[in-house]
Design an enzyme around this catalytic site. Structure first.
Site, short mmCIF file in Angstrom:
data_model
loop_
_atom_site.label_atom_id
_atom_site.label_comp_id
_atom_site.label_asym_id
_atom_site.label_seq_id
_atom_site.Cartn_x
_atom_site.Cartn_y
_atom_site.Cartn_z
N LYS A 112 0.97 -1.23 -0.09
CA LYS A 112 0.04 0.10 0.05
C LYS A 112 0.80 1.34 0.11
O LYS A 112 0.41 2.17 -0.66
CB LYS A 112 -0.95 0.05 1.12
CG LYS A 112 -1.98 -1.16 1.08
CD LYS A 112 -3.51 -0.52 1.08
CE LYS A 112 -4.43 -1.55 0.53
NZ LYS A 112 -5.68 -1.68 1.13
N LYS A 194 -2.62 -11.09 -7.73
CA LYS A 194 -4.01 -11.60 -7.41
C LYS A 194 -4.99 -10.68 -8.06
O LYS A 194 -4.72 -9.54 -8.45
CB LYS A 194 -4.22 -11.26 -5.86
CG LYS A 194 -4.43 -10.26 -5.29
CD LYS A 194 -4.82 -10.18 -3.89
CE LYS A 194 -5.59 -8.78 -3.48
NZ LYS A 194 -6.24 -8.71 -2.25
N LYS A 197 -9.66 -5.46 -6.95
CA LYS A 197 -10.74 -4.57 -7.60
C LYS A 197 -10.15 -3.18 -7.80
O LYS A 197 -10.81 -2.53 -8.45
CB LYS A 197 -12.01 -4.33 -6.41
CG LYS A 197 -11.65 -4.16 -4.90
CD LYS A 197 -12.75 -4.35 -4.08
CE LYS A 197 -12.23 -4.02 -2.71
NZ LYS A 197 -12.85 -4.61 -1.77
P1 ATP Z 1 -8.47 -5.43 -3.29
O1 ATP Z 1 -8.92 -6.37 -4.25
O2 ATP Z 1 -8.73 -4.00 -3.87
O3 ATP Z 1 -6.93 -5.63 -2.92
P2 ATP Z 1 -8.88 -6.32 -0.65
O4 ATP Z 1 -7.84 -7.19 -0.73
O5 ATP Z 1 -8.65 -4.99 0.46
O6 ATP Z 1 -9.12 -5.71 -1.96
P3 ATP Z 1 -11.17 -6.75 0.61
O7 ATP Z 1 -12.64 -6.24 0.11
O8 ATP Z 1 -10.95 -5.83 1.95
O9 ATP Z 1 -10.34 -6.64 -0.24
O10 ATP Z 1 -11.29 -8.26 0.98
C1 ATP Z 1 -12.37 -8.96 1.45
C2 ATP Z 1 -11.99 -10.49 1.37
O11 ATP Z 1 -11.68 -10.91 0.01
C3 ATP Z 1 -10.65 -10.63 2.13
O12 ATP Z 1 -10.98 -12.16 2.92
C4 ATP Z 1 -9.65 -11.17 1.09
O13 ATP Z 1 -8.59 -12.05 1.68
C5 ATP Z 1 -10.49 -11.78 0.05
N1 ATP Z 1 -9.84 -11.59 -1.31
C6 ATP Z 1 -9.56 -10.22 -1.97
N2 ATP Z 1 -8.99 -10.53 -2.99
C7 ATP Z 1 -8.84 -11.86 -3.31
C8 ATP Z 1 -8.57 -12.72 -4.26
N3 ATP Z 1 -8.11 -12.34 -5.61
N4 ATP Z 1 -8.67 -14.14 -4.13
C9 ATP Z 1 -9.21 -14.41 -3.07
N5 ATP Z 1 -9.55 -13.89 -1.85
C10 ATP Z 1 -9.64 -12.48 -2.16
#
Ligand code: ATP
Ligand code: LTN
Length: 329
Positions: A112, A194, A197
């Protein structure tokens, strides 16, 4: 009674990664002998600059999405983090029991900082402490998350163990719950990254709210390889393996059966089959989401009752913690 806790940030539109890695399991974990706390972590979201009105709106949209994904707000407590002050209060006490050294090793913090070089604030650094507070307030047994959160669960465990050793048994030491396939859904454009979003290239992710046409188009464009064989081999065939693992998550098939079903078929077929499985499952979720958004009164009732159920449990833990460390509260 076993307790489950998890959280999702109301930032951006949730993707297939969030769905497979987390949300799907959140709803499956609701059961007779478990009580689940599911939280929209808006306080975590402000570690990155947010527009105030948009953040409020997205928090409510996320609540609607969670219900549409199968979370039953009667069985589980569904709430918004900032409405339960105990999260911020416990976070402060835990900050005073966490070392700078252990926080500076967190990979999400380093990522980040690289992404938001103009806003490396202290909240980004103490983010994992607030997350530990979220989890530990509810004497949580299980935390369903994707692979990327493993390090944060580890630090929450370390903080709990250290606190218990210093002040006596206060917190349950939680376990992560990470799916075998789908715990790390990869980008459709760069299967070494990964699915995220916040990816500037929208073809890299499928949003839960994407229309069927868009979902099909994004899968058709997914990066694969040139050897033409459909088998599960994440190291040598990351694109195809990612598609297969999404397919098994959406069809509940074993990896063996899925690979057998695609034997002798081409990548084009794999892509359309995966897209169809995803569309079939997401269509009713999208319809329910739209219906719920039109019922703001219901959503307000859900979060008020979720917050008061959560606060009751959280305040018990917080009082015990204040007592341990000598605060009046
Ligand atoms: P970003 O996708 O922007 O990095 P983030 O990781 O902050 O967002 P959150 O919305 O806070 O995403 O995550 C919610 C849940 O989704 C968490 O348990 C995270 O581990 C899971 N998660 C996020 N991206 C993935 C992925 N690509 N595959 C599997 N699980 C995921
Ligand atoms: N850090 C998580 C979101 C999160 C969370 C939690 C997950 C905040 N608090 C407690 C599980 C339990 C993320 O960025 N995905």
């Amino acid at each position: 009674m076993k307790y489950v806790f998890s959280g999702i940030q109301p930032s951006g539109s949730p993707t297939l990664g969030n769905y497979v890695g987390a949300l799907r399991n959140w709803s499956l974990l609701q059961g007779e002998d478990r009580f689940c706390y599911y939280c929209v972590v808006d306080m975590h979201a402000i570690t990155v600059r947010q527009d105030a009105e948009a953040l409020k709106r997205r928090s409510m949209e996320t609540v609607a999405l969670l219900i549409a994904c199968g979370i039953d707000p009667v069985k589980s407590a569904l709430f918004i983090q900032s409405q339960v002050p105990a999260h911020a209060e416990l976070s402060w006490v835990l900050c005073c029991n966490t070392y700078m050294g252990e926080l500076s090793r967190m990979t999400q913090y380093k990522d980040k900082c690289a992404k938001h070089a103009d806003n490396i604030n202290a909240g980004l650094f103490t983010y994992p402490v607030l997350m530990a507070a979220d989890i530990l307030l509810y004497q949580t047994d299980l935390v369903p998350v994707g692979v990327d959160q493993k390090q944060h669960i580890e630090i929450a465990r370390d903080i709990a163990i250290r606190f218990n050793n210093a002040y006596g048994e206060t917190f349950k030491v939680p376990e992560g719950f990470i799916p075998k396939f789908g715990g790390r859904v990869m980008s459709l454009q760069d299967p070494a990254q990964k699915m995220s979003k916040s990816d500037p290239n929208p073809n890299g992710f499928v949003a839960i709210m994407d229309t069927p046409d868009v979902i099909l188009k994004k899968f058709k464009r997914a990066v694969t390889d040139s050897d033409g064989e459909i088998r599960y081999d994440p190291e040598n065939k990351p694109g195809v393996s990612n598609l297969l693992s999404i397919y098994t998550s959406f069809t509940d098939m074993s990896m063996e059966d899925a690979v057998a079903a695609f034997a002798g078929k081409g990548y084009g077929n794999l892509k359309t089959e995966v897209a169809q499985a995803v569309i079939d499952e997401l269509t009713p979720v999208q319809q329910e989401y739209k219906r719920l958004l039109d019922d703001q009164a219901y959503l307000n009732d859900v979060i008020q009752s979720g917050a008061s159920r959560a606060a009751k449990h959280a305040n018990e833990t917080l009082r015990a913690v204040y007592d341990c460390v000598g605060l009046h509260g």
